[in-house]
Scaffold this motif. Structure first.
Motif, PDB file in Angstrom:
ATOM      1  N   ARG A  58       5.952   4.978  -9.315  1.00 17.61           N
ATOM      2  CA  ARG A  58       7.011   5.970  -9.418  1.00 17.61           C
ATOM      3  C   ARG A  58       8.230   5.658  -8.569  1.00 17.61           C
ATOM      4  N   THR A  59       7.993   5.294  -7.324  1.00 16.15           N
ATOM      5  CA  THR A  59       9.133   5.161  -6.413  1.00 16.15           C
ATOM      6  C   THR A  59      10.051   4.030  -6.871  1.00 16.15           C
ATOM      7  N   ARG A 108      10.049  -0.841   0.619  1.00 17.72           N
ATOM      8  CA  ARG A 108       8.713  -0.316   0.929  1.00 17.72           C
ATOM      9  C   ARG A 108       7.930  -1.421   1.627  1.00 17.72           C
ATOM     10  N   HIS A 136       8.323   8.803   4.330  1.00 16.34           N
ATOM     11  CA  HIS A 136       8.710   8.567   2.931  1.00 16.34           C
ATOM     12  C   HIS A 136       9.774   9.612   2.607  1.00 16.34           C
ATOM     13  N   GLN A 139      10.841  10.728  -1.036  1.00 14.02           N
ATOM     14  CA  GLN A 139       9.819  11.530  -1.705  1.00 14.02           C
ATOM     15  C   GLN A 139       9.924  12.979  -1.244  1.00 14.02           C
ATOM     16  N   ARG A 169       2.196   9.437   4.299  1.00 11.02           N
ATOM     17  CA  ARG A 169       3.604   9.451   4.736  1.00 11.02           C
ATOM     18  C   ARG A 169       4.399  10.532   4.015  1.00 11.02           C
ATOM     19  N   THR A 170       3.965  10.915   2.799  1.00 12.06           N
ATOM     20  CA  THR A 170       4.742  11.939   2.082  1.00 12.06           C
ATOM     21  C   THR A 170       4.663  13.286   2.808  1.00 12.06           C
ATOM     22  N   ARG A 230      -3.635  12.103  -1.873  1.00 12.89           N
ATOM     23  CA  ARG A 230      -4.711  11.125  -2.020  1.00 12.89           C
ATOM     24  C   ARG A 230      -5.215  10.714  -0.635  1.00 12.89           C
ATOM     25  N   GLN A 232      -5.903   8.022   1.724  1.00 13.28           N
ATOM     26  CA  GLN A 232      -5.178   6.740   1.685  1.00 13.28           C
ATOM     27  C   GLN A 232      -6.126   5.577   2.015  1.00 13.28           C
ATOM     28  N   PRO A 268       2.159  13.899  -4.878  1.00  8.85           N
ATOM     29  CA  PRO A 268       3.146  12.821  -5.017  1.00  8.85           C
ATOM     30  C   PRO A 268       2.707  11.786  -6.049  1.00  8.85           C
ATOM     31  N   LEU A 269       1.439  11.789  -6.380  1.00 10.48           N
ATOM     32  CA  LEU A 269       0.800  10.815  -7.273  1.00 10.48           C
ATOM     33  C   LEU A 269       0.868   9.406  -6.646  1.00 10.48           C
ATOM     34  N   PRO A 270      -0.026   8.511  -6.902  1.00 11.05           N
ATOM     35  CA  PRO A 270      -1.133   8.616  -7.844  1.00 11.05           C
ATOM     36  C   PRO A 270      -2.278   9.507  -7.320  1.00 11.05           C
TER      37      PRO A 270
HETATM   38  C1  NCD Z   1       2.868   8.073  -2.357  1.00 11.25           C
HETATM   39  C2  NCD Z   1       3.117   6.932  -1.399  1.00 11.25           C
HETATM   40  O1  NCD Z   1       3.324   5.779  -1.815  1.00 11.25           O
HETATM   41  O2  NCD Z   1       3.129   7.223  -0.216  1.00 11.25           O
HETATM   42  N1  NCD Z   1       3.212   7.761  -3.668  1.00 11.25           N
HETATM   43  C3  NCD Z   1       4.537   7.929  -4.057  1.00 11.25           C
HETATM   44  O3  NCD Z   1       5.448   7.363  -3.492  1.00 11.25           O
HETATM   45  N2  NCD Z   1       4.764   8.764  -5.076  1.00 11.25           N
HETATM   46  C4  NCD Z   1       1.552   8.713  -2.217  1.00 11.25           C
HETATM   47  C5  NCD Z   1       0.310   7.873  -2.264  1.00 11.25           C
HETATM   48  O4  NCD Z   1       0.352   6.659  -2.428  1.00 11.25           O
HETATM   49  O5  NCD Z   1      -0.764   8.469  -2.145  1.00 11.25           O
END
Ligand code: NCD
Length: 308
Positions: A58-59, A108, A136, A139, A169-170, A230, A232, A268-270
């Motif tokens: 997504r990002t 990233r 992040h 996000q 981080r979100t 999620r 991590q 934030p997915l996934p």
């Molecule tokens: C998140 C991330 O990369 O921190 N995903 C995102 O940017 N949408 C969340 C995650 O990976 O669990």
């Protein structure tokens, strides 16, 4: 009004309330243009470089879509092993090189603080798209935008952040951003995955109401927003510890019967197991709308930081 030209976007706590307002307002403008199908030329002749040294769907794609929608061009590194990083090049040398090609850089990286390091190496604006278990910020801006879209306000809401609050981080960035509003925050995590003390203290010093617990069921009835995350896996040294914690919280349709009818469910997915598929068609299930909101919010950020 503030302006953000040539500014790096590194952490969620860097923004003043006026700057947040400017970003949201600009994003709303772009959302309207996208809906009407108006073509933008704001970034014509400009180049964005996306450097992703960790996986992303997504990002990266929403930043690249944002740049294309603004009429700009994109050069992209999705795998560090395809670049001179694999030959031992330092991050700052890579960034200095890319600065000769691009007008704005999105990075990233697995290390906390990498975006700050990159920003020190160049005058080109650097946008942090995730630095390890750090921050992040972009996000969190699209999360804030989503809460406003879904609930119509931020002040007065009770917002539950759930899951891996230690490594996510979100949620670090979202908590910092929400500290600008009159919200009640609920942090729901297993003992081993609690929100870092440094962030809890920062929120307390800003007068934010925060309650921590491990019990999602107890908090669900009072929450206006439930933000799932999620566990991590990539931040765990011990796979057995990950296995012990991976299914700590699973939101189901049946479980949500205890929630407010107006609850907004975010992620934030996934997702892995945190939200059962039977939740997806509830009206409050906002996570795919949330990921779409990444485009106008990132259009706003790219156009605000890149010099004309
Ligand atoms: C998140 C991330 O990369 O921190 N995903 C995102 O940017 N949408 C969340 C995650 O990976 O669990």
């Amino acid at each position: 009004m503030e302006n953000l030209v040539k500014r790096d976007i590194l952490r969620a706590d860097q923004f003043s309330p006026d700057e947040i307002e400017l970003i949201l307002k600009t994003a709303r403008g772009y959302a309207g243009e996208l809906k009407r199908g108006t073509e933008s030329v704001r970034m014509r002749g400009k180049v964005l470089s996306t450097l992703f040294y960790e996986p992303s769907t997504r990002t990266r794609l929403s930043f690249e879509t944002a740049m294309h929608r603004l009429g700009g061009a994109v050069i992209s590194v999705a795998e560090a092993k395809s670049t001179s990083v694999a030959k031992g090049e330092s991050l700052s040398d890579t960034i200095r090189t890319v600065s000769g090609y691009a007008d704005v850089i999105v990075l990233r990286h697995p290390q906390i603080g990498a975006a700050e390091e990159a920003a020190r190496a160049t005058d080109v604006p650097v946008i942090n798209a995730g630095d390890g278990a750090g921050q992040h910020p972009t996000q969190s801006l699209l999360d804030l935008y989503t809460i406003l879209e879904e609930q119509g306000r931020i002040d007065g809401l009770t917002i539950a952040l759930v899951g891996d609050l230690r490594n996510g981080r979100t949620v670090h960035s979202l908590a910092d951003l929400l500290a600008n509003y009159e919200v009640s925050l609920r942090f729901i995590a297993p003992e081993a995955l609690r929100m870092p003390g440094e962030i809890v203290e920062r929120l307390a010093s800003r007068g934010v109401s925060v309650a921590e617990s491990a019990d999602l069921g107890a908090v669900l009835p009072e929450a206006d927003v439930v933000y799932m995350t999620r566990i991590q896996r990539e931040r765990f040294d011990d796979p057995a510890e990950y296995d012990r914690l991976k299914d700590a919280y699973v939101l189901t349709r049946a479980g949500l019967a205890a929630a407010k009818e107006t609850v907004t469910i975010m992620h934030p997915l996934p997702r892995v197991n945190e939200i059962a598929a039977d939740v997806d068609d509830l009206p409050g299930a906002a996570y795919f709308r949330q990921s779409s909101n990444g485009v106008p919010v990132r259009m706003a950020l790219l156009s605000l930081v890149t010099p004309g």
